[in-house]
Design a protein around this motif. Structure first.
Motif, mmCIF file in Angstrom:
data_model
loop_
_atom_site.group_PDB
_atom_site.id
_atom_site.type_symbol
_atom_site.label_atom_id
_atom_site.label_comp_id
_atom_site.label_asym_id
_atom_site.label_seq_id
_atom_site.Cartn_x
_atom_site.Cartn_y
_atom_site.Cartn_z
ATOM 1 N N PRO A 83 3.806 -25.354 28.148
ATOM 2 C CA PRO A 83 3.301 -24.008 27.906
ATOM 3 C C PRO A 83 3.398 -23.674 26.421
ATOM 4 C CG PRO A 83 5.402 -23.975 29.055
ATOM 5 C CD PRO A 83 5.042 -25.375 28.881
ATOM 6 N N LEU A 84 2.429 -22.945 25.984
ATOM 7 C CA LEU A 84 2.403 -22.524 24.594
ATOM 8 C C LEU A 84 3.172 -21.214 24.442
ATOM 9 C CD1 LEU A 84 -1.307 -23.120 23.611
ATOM 10 C CD2 LEU A 84 0.673 -24.463 22.906
ATOM 11 N N CYS A 85 3.952 -21.169 23.378
ATOM 12 C CA CYS A 85 4.710 -19.956 23.099
ATOM 13 C C CYS A 85 3.946 -19.107 22.079
ATOM 14 C CB CYS A 85 6.092 -20.295 22.532
ATOM 15 S SG CYS A 85 7.077 -21.229 23.717
ATOM 16 N N SER A 86 3.971 -17.839 22.205
ATOM 17 C CA SER A 86 3.279 -16.964 21.244
ATOM 18 C C SER A 86 4.096 -15.704 21.019
ATOM 19 C CB SER A 86 1.880 -16.598 21.728
ATOM 20 O OG SER A 86 1.956 -15.834 22.906
ATOM 21 N N SER A 87 3.834 -15.110 19.889
ATOM 22 C CA SER A 87 4.517 -13.882 19.534
ATOM 23 C C SER A 87 3.577 -13.059 18.651
ATOM 24 C CB SER A 87 5.809 -14.197 18.761
ATOM 25 O OG SER A 87 6.434 -13.010 18.357
ATOM 26 N N THR A 88 3.696 -11.794 18.699
ATOM 27 C CA THR A 88 2.830 -10.915 17.910
ATOM 28 C C THR A 88 3.695 -10.090 16.982
ATOM 29 O OG1 THR A 88 1.254 -10.778 19.735
ATOM 30 C CG2 THR A 88 1.092 -9.101 17.996
ATOM 31 N N ALA A 89 3.290 -10.018 15.733
ATOM 32 C CA ALA A 89 3.994 -9.186 14.756
ATOM 33 C C ALA A 89 3.000 -8.211 14.146
ATOM 34 C CB ALA A 89 4.622 -10.046 13.661
ATOM 35 N N PHE A 90 3.478 -7.087 13.759
ATOM 36 C CA PHE A 90 2.622 -6.072 13.160
ATOM 37 C C PHE A 90 3.150 -5.711 11.775
ATOM 38 C CE2 PHE A 90 2.135 -5.594 17.708
ATOM 39 C CZ PHE A 90 0.773 -5.485 17.858
ATOM 40 N N ALA A 91 2.248 -5.449 10.894
ATOM 41 C CA ALA A 91 2.625 -5.009 9.544
ATOM 42 C C ALA A 91 1.855 -3.729 9.224
ATOM 43 C CB ALA A 91 2.312 -6.074 8.508
ATOM 44 N N THR A 92 2.497 -2.818 8.591
ATOM 45 C CA THR A 92 1.841 -1.577 8.177
ATOM 46 C C THR A 92 1.474 -1.703 6.700
ATOM 47 O OG1 THR A 92 3.138 -0.291 9.728
ATOM 48 C CG2 THR A 92 2.093 0.912 7.922
ATOM 49 N N ILE A 93 0.232 -1.517 6.423
ATOM 50 C CA ILE A 93 -0.268 -1.572 5.045
ATOM 51 C C ILE A 93 -0.513 -0.142 4.590
ATOM 52 C CG2 ILE A 93 -2.113 -2.327 3.516
ATOM 53 C CD1 ILE A 93 -2.515 -4.701 5.429
ATOM 54 N N THR A 94 0.170 0.233 3.542
ATOM 55 C CA THR A 94 -0.002 1.578 2.997
ATOM 56 C C THR A 94 -0.952 1.501 1.811
ATOM 57 O OG1 THR A 94 2.237 2.159 3.659
ATOM 58 C CG2 THR A 94 1.188 3.560 2.002
ATOM 59 N N VAL A 95 -2.007 2.251 1.884
ATOM 60 C CA VAL A 95 -2.991 2.285 0.802
ATOM 61 C C VAL A 95 -2.739 3.554 -0.010
ATOM 62 C CG1 VAL A 95 -5.424 2.373 0.182
ATOM 63 C CG2 VAL A 95 -4.667 1.020 2.165
ATOM 64 N N SER A 96 -2.375 3.357 -1.248
ATOM 65 C CA SER A 96 -2.119 4.491 -2.142
ATOM 66 C C SER A 96 -3.352 4.759 -2.996
ATOM 67 C CB SER A 96 -0.930 4.184 -3.055
ATOM 68 O OG SER A 96 0.235 3.988 -2.291
ATOM 69 N N ALA A 97 -3.585 6.010 -3.229
ATOM 70 C CA ALA A 97 -4.725 6.398 -4.069
ATOM 71 C C ALA A 97 -4.445 6.041 -5.520
ATOM 72 C CB ALA A 97 -4.980 7.892 -3.936
ATOM 73 N N SER A 98 -5.475 5.622 -6.203
ATOM 74 C CA SER A 98 -5.352 5.359 -7.637
ATOM 75 C C SER A 98 -5.345 6.681 -8.375
ATOM 76 C CB SER A 98 -6.521 4.510 -8.134
ATOM 77 O OG SER A 98 -6.486 3.232 -7.562
ATOM 78 N N PRO A 99 -4.694 6.723 -9.511
ATOM 79 C CA PRO A 99 -4.736 7.970 -10.286
ATOM 80 C C PRO A 99 -6.131 8.205 -10.835
ATOM 81 C CG PRO A 99 -3.656 6.241 -11.538
ATOM 82 C CD PRO A 99 -3.919 5.674 -10.173
ATOM 83 N N THR A 100 -6.409 9.443 -11.168
ATOM 84 C CA THR A 100 -7.682 9.806 -11.799
ATOM 85 C C THR A 100 -7.353 10.382 -13.169
ATOM 86 O OG1 THR A 100 -8.576 10.341 -9.624
ATOM 87 C CG2 THR A 100 -9.807 11.130 -11.525
ATOM 88 N N PRO A 101 -7.236 9.513 -14.164
ATOM 89 C CA PRO A 101 -6.827 10.004 -15.489
ATOM 90 C C PRO A 101 -7.939 10.785 -16.186
ATOM 91 C CG PRO A 101 -7.319 7.670 -15.598
ATOM 92 C CD PRO A 101 -7.460 8.073 -14.155
ATOM 93 N N THR A 102 -7.520 11.757 -16.965
ATOM 94 C CA THR A 102 -8.433 12.506 -17.825
ATOM 95 C C THR A 102 -7.802 12.626 -19.206
ATOM 96 O OG1 THR A 102 -7.510 14.624 -17.175
ATOM 97 C CG2 THR A 102 -9.420 13.860 -15.936
ATOM 98 N N ILE A 103 -8.639 12.795 -20.203
ATOM 99 C CA ILE A 103 -8.178 12.997 -21.577
ATOM 100 C C ILE A 103 -8.771 14.309 -22.053
ATOM 101 C CG2 ILE A 103 -8.205 12.149 -23.954
ATOM 102 C CD1 ILE A 103 -8.591 9.312 -22.812
ATOM 103 N N SER A 104 -7.899 15.185 -22.553
ATOM 104 C CA SER A 104 -8.373 16.449 -23.112
ATOM 105 C C SER A 104 -7.959 16.537 -24.572
ATOM 106 C CB SER A 104 -7.818 17.635 -22.320
ATOM 107 O OG SER A 104 -6.405 17.628 -22.359
ATOM 108 N N GLY A 105 -8.633 17.386 -25.302
ATOM 109 C CA GLY A 105 -8.335 17.567 -26.721
ATOM 110 C C GLY A 105 -9.616 17.664 -27.515
ATOM 111 N N ASN A 106 -9.469 17.882 -28.807
ATOM 112 C CA ASN A 106 -10.616 18.019 -29.687
ATOM 113 C C ASN A 106 -11.215 16.648 -29.962
ATOM 114 O OD1 ASN A 106 -12.529 18.766 -31.490
ATOM 115 N ND2 ASN A 106 -11.132 19.516 -33.063
#
Length: 192
Positions: free
Chosen positions: A1-24
């Motif tokens: 008989p074949l043995c099997s197992s299942t594993a789960f992983a949680t992938i967290t997707v983080s938002a990238s920053p949205t940089p801005t530059i202000s000034g003259n």
């Protein structure tokens, strides 16, 4: 008989920053630009500075790029171009008018004009009664220069003619003009 197992992983997707530059981003030659990055937790500029705020004194138009990183380790970049404008060179010439006349003053060297008498057009028409100095601020963007001109007002003349104006036929009239420096008679004579 074949043995099997299942594993789960949680992938967290983080938002990238949205940089801005202000000034003259539009400077006159010699001015200092203060650029401020926002949208991240840490920053790295192409100039090597790692603070949110940098100062720059470019001698020509220059691009500045900042990489902003957030707490999750994500990063993004943005670029701004700081334009360095050549300074305008203002000029205006004075003139001499007779009392009661108008003078036209024309400035040059820029795109916008602000005169000491409040006018913002170019040229301007003035009617001073005494010698008067007019100044004009000539500007292109945030760059400006100033020039002045004097309108000299000389007294007007009052022409007078004296002489015998009642003649007999065949008599000769001698008329004398006064009140000016040079004279031009209606019959072509040009002496007093």
């Amino acid at each position: 008989p074949l043995c099997s197992s299942t594993a789960f992983a949680t992938i967290t997707v983080s938002a990238s920053p949205t940089p801005t530059i202000s000034g003259n981003i539009s400077l006159c030659l010699g001015d200092i630009a203060t650029l401020t990055a926002s949208g991240g937790n840490s920053y790295s500029w192409n100039t090597g500075v790692t603070t949110a705020v940098i100062t720059a004194n470019p001698s020509s138009s220059t691009s500045y790029t900042v990489v902003a990183s957030n707490a999750n380790g994500c990063s993004a970049s943005t670029t701004v171009n700081v334009a360095v404008l050549p300074p305008p060179v203002a000029s205006v010439s004075g003139t001499t008018i007779c009392s009661g006349q108008n003078a036209t003053l024309t400035a040059s060297g820029g795109g916008n004009y602000s005169w000491s008498n409040g006018q913002t057009t170019n040229p301007i028409l003035v009617s001073p009664t005494t010698n008067t100095t007019y100044s004009v601020i000539v500007s292109v963007g945030s760059c400006s220069d100033i020039a002045s001109a004097v309108v000299n007002v000389v007294p007007g003349v009052t022409a007078n003619i004296t002489g015998n104006t009642a003649l007999c036929v065949g008599d000769i009239a001698t008329l004398t003009a006064s009140g000016g420096g040079t004279y031009q008679w209606s019959n072509g004579e040009n002496g007093a």
